[in-house]
Scaffold this active site. Structure first.
Site, PDB file in Angstrom:
ATOM      1  N   GLU A  58      21.564  69.926  43.459  1.00  0.00           N
ATOM      2  CA  GLU A  58      20.255  69.713  43.337  1.00  0.00           C
ATOM      3  C   GLU A  58      19.679  68.317  43.376  1.00  0.00           C
ATOM      4  OE1 GLU A  58      16.190  71.628  41.144  1.00  0.00           O
ATOM      5  OE2 GLU A  58      18.191  72.343  40.506  1.00  0.00           O
ATOM      6  N   THR A  59      20.338  67.640  42.817  1.00  0.00           N
ATOM      7  CA  THR A  59      19.837  65.920  42.886  1.00  0.00           C
ATOM      8  C   THR A  59      20.123  65.572  44.196  1.00  0.00           C
ATOM      9  OG1 THR A  59      20.229  65.648  40.351  1.00  0.00           O
ATOM     10  CG2 THR A  59      20.391  63.647  42.124  1.00  0.00           C
TER      11      THR A  59
END
Length: 132
Positions: A58-59
Site C-alpha cells: 500500500e505504501t
C-alpha cells in the site's frame, strides 16, 4: 539515510511507515521502489508478517499515486489485494510498484515484493482514487 534513499515527501511519511521501517529508494508516477527490514516485522513464528506485506504494497503504490496526482490533488486507496507466495526470515523485503493505469481520477499499481535473493515473496495490486 543514504544518497539513494528518500523519505516519502512532505506530509506523506506516517508514524506507521516509520515504525515498519519503510524506505523509498526511487519514486515517480510510473514506478516506485522501496524496502523494509524483516527484523521487527515478523509474526510469532519468526517469518515476515502478512500485515507488513500489505503495508509495504500500500505504501509503495500510494507514493506512486501521490506522484501521479500532483500537488493540487490527493490520492486515497480504494482496494488492496495481496498474494503471499514465499516466507522470509531475515534481511530485507524489496518492493517495486509499477503503474498499470494512470487516469484522471484513478491510479492502479502492481507491486511485487522480493527477498534479498530476488525471489518473489508476494505480489499485490493497489487501486487509488485521485481526489481533487
Amino acid at each position: 539515510m543514504s544518497d539513494s534513499e528518500t523519505d516519502l515527501g512532505p506530509n506523506s511519511k506516517s508514524a506507521f511507515d516509520t515504525k515498519v521501517g519503510i524506505v523509498i529508494t526511487e519514486r515517480s508516477a510510473e514506478r516506485v521502489c522501496g524496502r523494509a527490514p524483516v527484523d521487527g516485522n515478523t509474526q510469532p513464528y519468526g517469518i515476515w508478517h502478512g500485515g507488513a506485506t500489505a503495508a509495504l504494497v500500500e505504501t509503495l503504490g500510494s507514493v506512486g499515486a501521490v506522484e501521479h496526482a500532483g500537488p493540487a490533488r490527493r490520492a486515497v486507496g480504494t482496494e488492496l489485494n495481496v498474494s503471499h507466495l514465499r516466507s522470509v526470515r531475515s534481511g530485507w523485503v524489496h518492493g517495486v510498484a509499477t503503474a498499470l493505469h494512470l487516469g484522471a481520477s484513478s491510479a492502479i499499481y502492481r507491486v511485487d515484493l522480493t527477498d534479498d535473493d530476488r525471489r518473489l515473496i508476494a505480489s499485490g495490486r493497489l487501486s487509488c482514487r485521485i481526489l481533487g
